[in-house]
Design a protein around this motif. Structure first.
Motif, PDB file in Angstrom:
ATOM      1  N   GLU A  42      -1.162  -4.841 -10.843  1.00  0.00           N
ATOM      2  CA  GLU A  42      -1.953  -5.078  -9.628  1.00  0.00           C
ATOM      3  C   GLU A  42      -1.570  -6.391  -8.960  1.00  0.00           C
ATOM      4  O   GLU A  42      -1.477  -6.475  -7.717  1.00  0.00           O
ATOM      5  N   ILE A  43      -1.335  -7.433  -9.764  1.00  0.00           N
ATOM      6  CA  ILE A  43      -0.910  -8.722  -9.212  1.00  0.00           C
ATOM      7  C   ILE A  43       0.430  -8.578  -8.499  1.00  0.00           C
ATOM      8  O   ILE A  43       0.641  -9.156  -7.421  1.00  0.00           O
ATOM      9  N   ALA A  44       1.343  -7.772  -9.074  1.00  0.00           N
ATOM     10  CA  ALA A  44       2.656  -7.545  -8.451  1.00  0.00           C
ATOM     11  C   ALA A  44       2.506  -6.774  -7.146  1.00  0.00           C
ATOM     12  O   ALA A  44       3.192  -7.068  -6.150  1.00  0.00           O
ATOM     13  N   ASP A  45       1.623  -5.757  -7.139  1.00  0.00           N
ATOM     14  CA  ASP A  45       1.382  -5.007  -5.902  1.00  0.00           C
ATOM     15  C   ASP A  45       0.830  -5.917  -4.814  1.00  0.00           C
ATOM     16  O   ASP A  45       1.228  -5.816  -3.634  1.00  0.00           O
ATOM     17  N   LEU A  46      -0.081  -6.810  -5.181  1.00  0.00           N
ATOM     18  CA  LEU A  46      -0.674  -7.731  -4.211  1.00  0.00           C
ATOM     19  C   LEU A  46       0.386  -8.664  -3.645  1.00  0.00           C
ATOM     20  O   LEU A  46       0.418  -8.927  -2.434  1.00  0.00           O
ATOM     21  N   ARG A  47       1.269  -9.151  -4.508  1.00  0.00           N
ATOM     22  CA  ARG A  47       2.329 -10.052  -4.035  1.00  0.00           C
ATOM     23  C   ARG A  47       3.283  -9.319  -3.090  1.00  0.00           C
ATOM     24  O   ARG A  47       3.688  -9.857  -2.064  1.00  0.00           O
ATOM     25  N   TRP A  48       3.628  -8.088  -3.439  1.00  0.00           N
ATOM     26  CA  TRP A  48       4.509  -7.317  -2.552  1.00  0.00           C
ATOM     27  C   TRP A  48       3.858  -7.146  -1.190  1.00  0.00           C
ATOM     28  O   TRP A  48       4.503  -7.336  -0.155  1.00  0.00           O
ATOM     29  N   ALA A  59       9.023   3.331   6.727  1.00  0.00           N
ATOM     30  CA  ALA A  59       7.947   4.321   6.723  1.00  0.00           C
ATOM     31  C   ALA A  59       7.261   4.384   5.367  1.00  0.00           C
ATOM     32  O   ALA A  59       6.032   4.466   5.275  1.00  0.00           O
ATOM     33  N   GLY A  60       8.037   4.340   4.304  1.00  0.00           N
ATOM     34  CA  GLY A  60       7.453   4.375   2.973  1.00  0.00           C
ATOM     35  C   GLY A  60       6.622   3.146   2.667  1.00  0.00           C
ATOM     36  O   GLY A  60       5.624   3.226   1.931  1.00  0.00           O
ATOM     37  N   ASP A  61       7.014   2.008   3.243  1.00  0.00           N
ATOM     38  CA  ASP A  61       6.275   0.771   3.008  1.00  0.00           C
ATOM     39  C   ASP A  61       4.881   0.830   3.615  1.00  0.00           C
ATOM     40  O   ASP A  61       3.916   0.319   3.035  1.00  0.00           O
ATOM     41  N   HIS A  62       4.766   1.443   4.771  1.00  0.00           N
ATOM     42  CA  HIS A  62       3.446   1.560   5.407  1.00  0.00           C
ATOM     43  C   HIS A  62       2.502   2.383   4.531  1.00  0.00           C
ATOM     44  O   HIS A  62       1.320   2.046   4.377  1.00  0.00           O
ATOM     45  N   ALA A  63       3.025   3.454   3.937  1.00  0.00           N
ATOM     46  CA  ALA A  63       2.206   4.289   3.070  1.00  0.00           C
ATOM     47  C   ALA A  63       1.803   3.527   1.809  1.00  0.00           C
ATOM     48  O   ALA A  63       0.656   3.604   1.364  1.00  0.00           O
ATOM     49  N   LYS A  64       2.741   2.776   1.251  1.00  0.00           N
ATOM     50  CA  LYS A  64       2.446   1.984   0.052  1.00  0.00           C
ATOM     51  C   LYS A  64       1.399   0.916   0.354  1.00  0.00           C
ATOM     52  O   LYS A  64       0.467   0.698  -0.430  1.00  0.00           O
ATOM     53  N   ALA A  65       1.542   0.257   1.505  1.00  0.00           N
ATOM     54  CA  ALA A  65       0.596  -0.793   1.889  1.00  0.00           C
ATOM     55  C   ALA A  65      -0.804  -0.214   2.063  1.00  0.00           C
ATOM     56  O   ALA A  65      -1.809  -0.837   1.680  1.00  0.00           O
ATOM     57  N   LYS A  66      -0.898   0.977   2.638  1.00  0.00           N
ATOM     58  CA  LYS A  66      -2.197   1.612   2.850  1.00  0.00           C
ATOM     59  C   LYS A  66      -2.885   1.900   1.519  1.00  0.00           C
ATOM     60  O   LYS A  66      -4.100   1.721   1.376  1.00  0.00           O
ATOM     61  N   LYS A  67      -2.107   2.328   0.523  1.00  0.00           N
ATOM     62  CA  LYS A  67      -2.675   2.606  -0.799  1.00  0.00           C
ATOM     63  C   LYS A  67      -3.179   1.321  -1.452  1.00  0.00           C
ATOM     64  O   LYS A  67      -4.221   1.317  -2.117  1.00  0.00           O
TER      65      LYS A  67
END
Length: 373
Positions: A42-48, A59-67
């Motif tokens: 979760e900490i890694a996801d937040l940093r990304w 396009a894939g980044d927008h979907a990942k950010a939304k999740k």
């Protein structure tokens, strides 16, 4: 305004962490197990999300950010439950909420020394009504065992020292974005505020200005560093990017910077620098914000992650406006976070009609503080 204070005391044990609350009457609760909601993934996801997503999103980044952002309320509720989940701790929280509802300021102090605890985004903490840090409750971090500072003897004019560092060998930061709001907010008080620039932004020049301020008994009340901050890769120690005489980078470790400004009784240091309070996988005393507290600074406002320059501008503009209106550091920071939340658009490049993304980064300004707010 009276303040209702509670303090979370965190202790590391072999099996993990335990904590207890000390309420405003200095009554301490029983210890309870403290389970940290955000793990390494979760900490890694937040940093990304905060540091990479807005650079070159596909396009894939927008979907990942939304999740990821969909998890923010879940994380906030989990953080709340972690510290207010037992019957006894619920009573501590109800007393805090009752005091705030009656017009008192609320103050939660997180007392810990472990990076795993301090790196949790406690500013996200929320109950059923919303985020605490946006509803009259100041949340601050404090190293367990920090020495209390003496009350500051404020005398007008308010003196601000600005250090705007732009080394030529690191990525460019537009100096026009965040400094004008500082000057505008201070100018509103006319002769009640004096702003000085550390020019050139070198450590020797800073030492000269501090030495002069000491001799003339004209201390600075706020030291505001605007530039880059990072970790020295071989040691993991936090550092600020000052300039050398040739305008190249001079990485100044946290302790060295802290020892220098400790020559003055500085109430507030604002680190408008990438990773100013970042503690992940690093010794806590090597981080910039805690090191400054350990050097005798009363309050440090710093960023937990690299911050978008537009977000920094929004925060600084509101923060200084509130300070010059008489708000405490904690209250001013609450208002700055609210302004960031209300203005989430972050541009992807400079220029007219620049494409933007929505970035929820309001929680990354953190307050480290000892003594009174």
């Amino acid at each position: 305004m009276p303040t209702y204070k509670i303090r979370l005391n965190v202790k590391h044990i072999e099996a993990g962490y335990v904590a207890s609350w000390t309420d405003s009457g200095m009554q301490e609760s029983n210890e309870f197990s403290l389970n940290l909601p955000l793990g390494q993934e979760e900490i890694a996801d937040l940093r990304w999300y905060l540091e990479q997503y807005a650079q070159f999103p596909g396009a894939g980044d927008h979907a990942k950010a939304k999740k990821i952002t969909a998890k923010f309320p879940v994380w906030g509720s989990a953080l709340f439950k972690a510290v207010f989940g037992t019957d006894e701790t619920k009573d501590v929280y109800r007393n805090l909420l009752a005091a705030v509802d009656q017009g008192q300021a609320g103050l939660i102090t997180l007392g810990a020394i472990d990076p795993d605890v301090l790196v949790q985004p406690w500013e996200m903490m929320r109950d059923s009504k919303g985020v605490l840090a946006l509803r009259g409750v100041t949340l601050r971090r404090q190293l367990k065992g920090s020495k209390p500072v003496e009350p500051y003897d404020f005398k007008l004019p308010l003196r601000v020292l600005l250090i705007v560092s732009r080394p030529t060998d690191v990525s460019f930061i537009d100096p026009r974005n965040s400094i004008p709001p500082v000057l505008d907010a201070c100018e509103a008080l006319g002769g009640l505020v004096e702003v000085e620039f550390c020019n050139p932004p070198t450590l020797p020049r800073l030492e000269e200005m501090i030495s002069k301020a000491r001799k003339e008994n004209k201390p600075y009340h706020i030291v505001h560093f605007d530039g880059h901050g990072t970790y020295l890769p071989l040691t993991g120690i936090g550092a600020l990017a000052f300039e050398k005489n040739d305008a190249k980078t001079d990485l100044v470790p946290a302790r060295r910077f802290g020892d220098l400004i400790a020559r003055l009784n500085i109430p507030l240091v604002l680190l408008e620098a990438c990773r100013g309070s970042d503690l992940s996988d690093q010794p806590v005393f090597g981080s910039l914000a805690p090191a400054l507290l350990d050097s005798g600074v009363g309050s440090v406002v710093a960023f937990s992650h690299a911050v978008h320059i537009q977000a920094a501008r929004i925060l600084v503009e509101r923060f200084y406006k509130e300070l010059t209106s008489g708000s405490s550091v904690g209250t001013a920071l609450q208002e700055g976070r609210a302004a960031m939340l209300a203005n989430p658009e972050r541009y992807l490049h400079l220029g007219p009609k620049a494409e933007t993304v929505e970035l929820q980064d309001w929680f990354i300004p953190q307050l480290y503080q000892v003594g009174e707010d």
